[in-house]
Write an enzyme that holds these catalytic residues in place. Structure first.
Site, short mmCIF file in Angstrom:
data_model
loop_
_atom_site.label_atom_id
_atom_site.label_comp_id
_atom_site.label_asym_id
_atom_site.label_seq_id
_atom_site.Cartn_x
_atom_site.Cartn_y
_atom_site.Cartn_z
N HIS A 78 0.74 -1.40 0.19
CA HIS A 78 -0.08 0.01 0.12
C HIS A 78 1.01 1.17 -0.07
O HIS A 78 0.30 2.37 -0.19
CB HIS A 78 -0.90 -0.09 1.19
CG HIS A 78 -2.09 -0.83 0.99
ND1 HIS A 78 -3.55 -0.50 1.70
CD2 HIS A 78 -2.19 -2.14 0.32
CE1 HIS A 78 -4.27 -1.57 1.17
NE2 HIS A 78 -3.45 -2.42 0.65
N HIS A 245 -2.09 -12.22 -2.58
CA HIS A 245 -3.27 -12.87 -1.92
C HIS A 245 -2.87 -14.26 -1.41
O HIS A 245 -3.60 -15.05 -1.03
CB HIS A 245 -4.46 -12.72 -2.70
CG HIS A 245 -4.85 -11.25 -2.82
ND1 HIS A 245 -6.10 -10.98 -3.54
CD2 HIS A 245 -4.62 -10.23 -2.07
CE1 HIS A 245 -6.37 -9.73 -3.41
NE2 HIS A 245 -5.48 -9.17 -2.68
#
EC number: 1.11.1.21
Length: 720
Positions: A78, A245
């Site tokens: 992020h 993920h």
């Protein structure tokens, strides 16, 4: 509360974004050399310290599965993933994730906890290790600790100590909303420039789907648009999503738990921590979606890819009240391998998928990549390693800026490689010889200035791309940009190439000159001539050492976003249909000045000087405001402020104006908003007053040369 000027007058031109370029904001002082300090680190020791805190679960925020590794990966992702190619802004450099607005974005919920876990490492190494490098390095250490082989790490990210107010995040006034104005023609997957994230306050796209609905087709469109604006192709996109993920889980255990305000709105006793809630009672609340993606959330494997492709998935509302996906049948839900509960290993959790995950499976091109990864796990590993390396280094610029022992030998085309000089550089005598050759050529003074400016002014300090080094102005796409006047540019380049060839071929030693150096030298000589004609004997600094990049070293597609849609420095208005969120021409000029790392003074001097030199698009007299173009005088400011003239717009858009003599009514010149703003804006007019004064011309020449030289050398990282 006292209102700011911007609150009193919302349309006031924002010049304060240039102030950071003139101010020293680093608390370590002007002489601080972060690169020198970083090189003192024992990187292995730093990584060991990171792994120690990563596996030391804290009672105030317990680690999932006994490791903060997945949280660190999310934190690094992020931090770096805000980067966008359209203006080169955001990204991991500066560590602005710890400053507003990013510190309080909904998509960064609980990353404040990750940074607090890392705080002992930062305090131990102090000035030798920036938060920017630490955050990214922690992501690498986390991946490596869970069995993944990263491609490398390069340090050198200096920390910011103030939010970058120049970043345009979107038109919305509330978090996690999507204003139709964000998209061209209100069409999903068609963001306006310079945006990359499709929802205010999210890094990329809404994990539930566009507008919070499980729309697979719309989600795939948004993913492709967003990742394309990060310069990622389909394989890199799938690799990043699938690789990221593979680890950890998302948190949305309860949709009724009261969560406190974000860090910037939290009460003082929280000391910068936000989103307070009783996690012991309700479980952790982050995204509002609950569950892991596979049964091995702390191990590198292909479990995510296998689950996504092997099962059919259906949407449903999870315990956090958000859309998420589960295996479509009870039999599949019973058979899918369960993951241990993140806090209680005696219990288990069923894997889930996000709308953005399932969208990859239902998009034909993305699915093809997924199937390739399933068939060849080694290819998946390599693709994620390279894409992750690109993600965390994309905003760092050329490889030569990267520091430390883990910088890979390979140089990537996205790093805009420039060859080393395999010859001796020109000295004072050779430079004088080349200056004479330039002066003897048929290149006009204005042509030389415009060619040098076209070459150097592509530089963006945001991601260290562009600039004169490499002479990419002679390559696609830059040679074809309308703002560069391709036919005239080609003539100038042909002349410079002839001078270069004649000089290099005539040498019986190893001294050579590059086209990149020659273009800059030609501009410098033109400025010296123009100053001399105004009665000022000056020398414009010239540092040889630029080399010429090849077409093979240039990713033409990724250079296209550097093309100006309008350019206040050359008085280029563009085509008027800009498809972006900037409100006015003058706002575009200020934005460009910020990317060039210019102060208000430097921007003002450059515009006035370039107008005096006649360096306008199409050689028009718009904004030149002098009867003696080509001379470095202060006529632009003198005549702009002269009340003997009046100004009237030529059309309703008020982009072009007539400048008329008040007494006779005769038109003297034309000017644009780029010009008139230096008289209409009070702060710019205060600068114009200085240069318009009877003793202001010498000051203008001095400031112009300093700013010109700064632009010409902005990308000379070899001189740092």
């Amino acid at each position: 509360m006292t209102w700011s000027n911007q609150e009193w007058w919302p349309d006031l031109l924002r010049l304060d974004i240039l102030d950071d370029n003139a101010a020293e904001l680093n608390p370590y002082g002007e002489e601080f050399d972060y690169a020198e300090e970083f090189q003192k680190l024992d990187l292995d020791e730093v990584k060991a310290d990171i792994e120690d805190v990563m596996t030391d679960s804290q009672e105030w925020w317990p680690a999932d599965y006994g490791t903060y590794g997945p949280l660190f990966i999310r934190m690094a992702w992020h931090s770096a993933g805000t980067y966008r190619t359209l203006d080169g802004r955001a990204g991991a450099a500066g560590a602005r994730q710890r400053l507003p607005p990013e510190s309080s974005w909904p998509d960064n919920v609980n990353l404040d906890k990750a940074r607090r876990v890392l705080q002992p490492v930062k305090l131990k190494y102090g000035r030798k290790l920036s938060w920017g490098d630490l955050i990214v390095l922690a992501g690498n250490v986390a991946l490596e600790s869970m069995g993944f082989e990263t491609y490398g790490f390069g340090g050198g990210r200096e920390d910011a100590y103030k939010s970058n107010e120049a970043v345009e995040w979107g038109p919305e006034t509330e978090w996690e909303t999507t204003d139709p104005e964000r998209f061209e023609d209100e069409e999903v997957g068609n963001l306006k420039d310079p945006l990359a994230n499709t929802v205010m306050g999210l890094i990329y796209v809404n994990p539930e789907g566009p507008y919070g609905e499980p729309d697979l087709e719309g989600s795939a469109k948004n993913i492709r648009e967003e990742f394309d604006r990060m310069a990622m192709d389909d394989e890199e996109t799938v690799a990043l999503i699938a690789g990221g993920h593979t680890f950890g889980k998302v948190h949305g255990a309860d949709d009724e738990t009261e969560v406190g305000p974000e860090p910037e709105a939290a009460p003082m006793d929280q000391q910068g921590l936000g989103w307070d809630h009783d996690f012991e009672k309700a479980g952790m609340i982050t995204s509002g979606i609950e569950g892991p993606w596979n049964d091995t959330p702390t191990m590198w494997d292909s479990g995510y890819v296998d689950n996504l492709l092997e099962y059919e998935w259906e949407p449903h509302k999870g315990p956090g009240g958000a859309w998420q996906w589960r295996p479509a049948s009870e039999e599949e839900r019973a058979n899918i391998e369960k993951a241990p509960d993140a806090q209680n290993f005696d219990e288990s959790e069923e894997p889930m998928m996000l709308t953005t995950d399932v969208a990859l499976k239902h998009d034909e091109d993305y699915r093809e990549v997924l199937e390739t990864f399933k068939e060849d796990p080694r290819k998946f590993q390599q693709a994620f390693a390279r894409a992750w390396y690109k993600l965390i280094h994309r905003d760092m610029g050329p490889k030569q800026r990267l520091l430390g022992p883990e910088v890979p030998d390979e140089e990537f085309v996205w790093q805009d490689p420039i060859p080393d000089a395999d010859y001796e550089l020109v000295g004072a005598d050779e430079t004088a010889e080349l200056e004479d050759a330039i002066l003897d050529s048929d290149l006009s003074r204005t042509q030389r200035v415009k060619t040098a400016w076209a070459s150097a002014s592509t530089y963006r300090d945001s991601d260290k791309r562009g600039g004169a080094n490499g002479a990419r102005v002679r390559l696609a796409p830059q040679k074809n940009w309308e703002v560069n006047e391709p036919a005239k540019l080609a003539d100038a380049l042909d002349t410079y190439e002839d001078i270069q060839a004649e000089f290099n071929d005539s040498r019986d030693d190893d001294v050579r000159v590059s086209l990149a150096d020659l273009i800059v030298l030609g501009g410098n000589v033109a400025v010296e001539q123009a100053a001399a004609d105004a009665g000022h004997d000056v020398d414009v600094p010239f540092e040889p050492g630029r080399t010429d990049a090849s077409a093979e070293q240039t990713d033409a597609d990724s250079f296209e976003p550097l093309k100006p849609k309008a350019d206040g420095f050359r008085n280029y208005l563009g085509e008027g249909d800009y498809n972006d969120l900037y409100d006015s021409l003058e706002e575009r000029m200020v934005d460009k000045a910020e990317l060039l790392n210019l102060s208000v003074t430097e921007m003002t001097a450059l515009v006035g000087g370039l107008r005096a030199l006649g360096a306008t698009y199409g050689d028009t007299d718009r904004g030149v405001l002098t009867d003696d173009p080509g001379t470095l005088n202060n006529d632009f400011f003198v005549n702009l402020l002269d009340m003997d003239y009046e100004w009237e717009p030529l059309s309703e858009d008020e982009e072009v104006f007539e400048v008329r003599d008040r007494a006779t009514g005769e038109q003297e010149w034309e000017a644009t908003r780029f010009d008139l703003v230096f008289g209409s804006n009070s702060r710019l007019r205060a600068h114009a007053d200085v240069y318009a004064a009877d003793d202001g011309e010498e000051k203008l020449v001095e400031d112009f040369i300093a700013a010109w030289s700064a632009v010409m050398q902005a990308d000379r990282f070899d001189l740092e």
